[in-house]
Design an enzyme around this catalytic site. Structure first.
Site, PDB file in Angstrom:
ATOM      1  CG  ASP A  39      -0.245   0.005   2.542  1.00  0.00           C
ATOM      2  OD1 ASP A  39       0.919  -0.456   2.622  1.00  0.00           O
ATOM      3  OD2 ASP A  39      -0.839   0.490   3.527  1.00  0.00           O
ATOM      4  CG  ASP A  98       4.255   0.362   1.757  1.00  0.00           C
ATOM      5  OD1 ASP A  98       3.627  -0.708   1.770  1.00  0.00           O
ATOM      6  OD2 ASP A  98       4.015   1.304   2.548  1.00  0.00           O
ATOM      7  CG  ASP A 119       6.209  -1.573   4.954  1.00  0.00           C
ATOM      8  OD1 ASP A 119       5.707  -2.150   5.931  1.00  0.00           O
ATOM      9  OD2 ASP A 119       5.573  -0.780   4.241  1.00  0.00           O
TER      10      ASP A 119
END
Length: 328
Positions: free
Chosen positions: A11, A16, A255
């Protein structure tokens, strides 16, 4: 050595983006594709951000747009999470801007095939245990995929998930954001008994980065390294007004720790078998990951996952720098 076949489900916000840069730079990964999902922003935005990073890294890995709303909540009209197009909280906006501003708008395009369809097709064509899934957002795409075609479960060698918390929450006192957005989907995936490793807030908050770490990444000198370093600095500024994680200005990067763990498992200093149950009861603990760890009580369920409770932040920073060196 044979490359590890991976699929990233994202997302894409700031953390990310760094994880994608590192995964695409890793010469030991064969990234089969990237799927996008609602979460940090609405899925059209997370898809555009993913395309920007894919193009930064050469644009050769296909991007597939995934689910726009959470799983059960959206279908049953319960507590639907409405993905944001613009940040509602100024502090949160400092961490995740609407778009990855460090990259220009993408000129490449997403694939026509929906993410869930592509996941089913790709996994069904794989050998048992051949593919590692790295979900870095809500589990919506993965849950739909497994419910539509449960025969894919044996094809997945491991799921390494950035989500959850044992003693730490961020969206609420009990829940981490990725899980809170769609807890029912995570529980559905856990019920499939696929080898599952949680990289939760307990580990990612220990693997924080400082501005000194950002400068070391910047000195790698490549455009991807510059983007990654700028995103680290952006997160440090954002966390300064939102959540303190260290005595000095710093931020967890969340992440990329999943990618780092697959590069060098020793970056996780404490990895414990546990049974995880997700609170889907819609009360104060909605979205909490309840880890039953070593309490010895009669009737305790067998472990269905491993959970990372510690991380080596120095080694984490080294791994990121080493991966970015491959962008030269």
């Amino acid at each position: 050595m044979e490359k590890r076949k991976v699929i990233l489900d994202v997302d894409t916000g700031s953390d990310d983006a760094i994880a994608l840069i590192c995964a695409l730079a890793n010469p030991d990964f064969e990234v089969l594709g990237i799927t996008t999902v609602n979460g940090n922003r609405a899925v059209p935005i997370t898809t555009e951000n993913t395309l920007r990073i894919s193009e930064l890294m050469g644009g050769k890995v296909p991007v597939y747009r995934g689910c726009a709303l959470p799983w059960v909540s959206a279908m049953m009209g319960l507590r639907p999470y409405i993905p944001q197009y613009e940040p509602a909280d100024p502090a949160y906006a400092g961490i995740h801007r609407t778009y990855i501003e460090q990259c220009p708008p993408a000129t490449i395009r997403e694939e026509e095939t929906p993410a869930v369809v592509w996941l089913i097709q790709t996994l069904m064509a794989a050998e048992d245990g051949e593919i590692t899934l790295i979900p870095l957002g809500p589990m919506t795409n993965i849950a739909y995929t497994l419910r539509i075609e449960p025969r894919i479960a044996p094809k997945i060698g491991e799921i390494v998930y950035m989500g959850g918390g044992y003693k730490i929450g961020n969206e609420t006192a009990a829940a981490e954001f990725n899980v809170w957005v769609d807890p029912e989907s995570l529980q559905a995936v856990l019920d499939e008994n696929i080898p599952f490793t949680f990289i939760p807030l307990d580990a990612t908050h220990q693997a924080y980065l400082t501005e000194e770490d950002a400068q070391r990444l910047r000195r790698v000198g490549t455009r991807p390294a510059q983007v990654a370093a700028d995103l680290v600095s952006q997160r440090i500024r954002g966390y300064s007004t939102w959540q303190k994680v260290a005595e000095e200005p710093a931020a967890p990067i969340h992440d990329p720790l999943c990618v780092a763990y697959l590069v060098d498992p020793a970056v996780i200093t404490e990895l414990i078998p546990a049974h995880c149950q997700v609170d889907c009861g819609r009360g104060a603990a909605y979205g909490q990951t309840i880890f039953d760890i070593k309490n010895g009580r009669l009737g305790a369920k067998a472990p269905n996952c491993k959970v990372a409770l510690g991380a080596d932040r120095v080694r984490f920073a080294q791994i990121l720098e080493e991966l970015l060196e491959h962008t030269r």
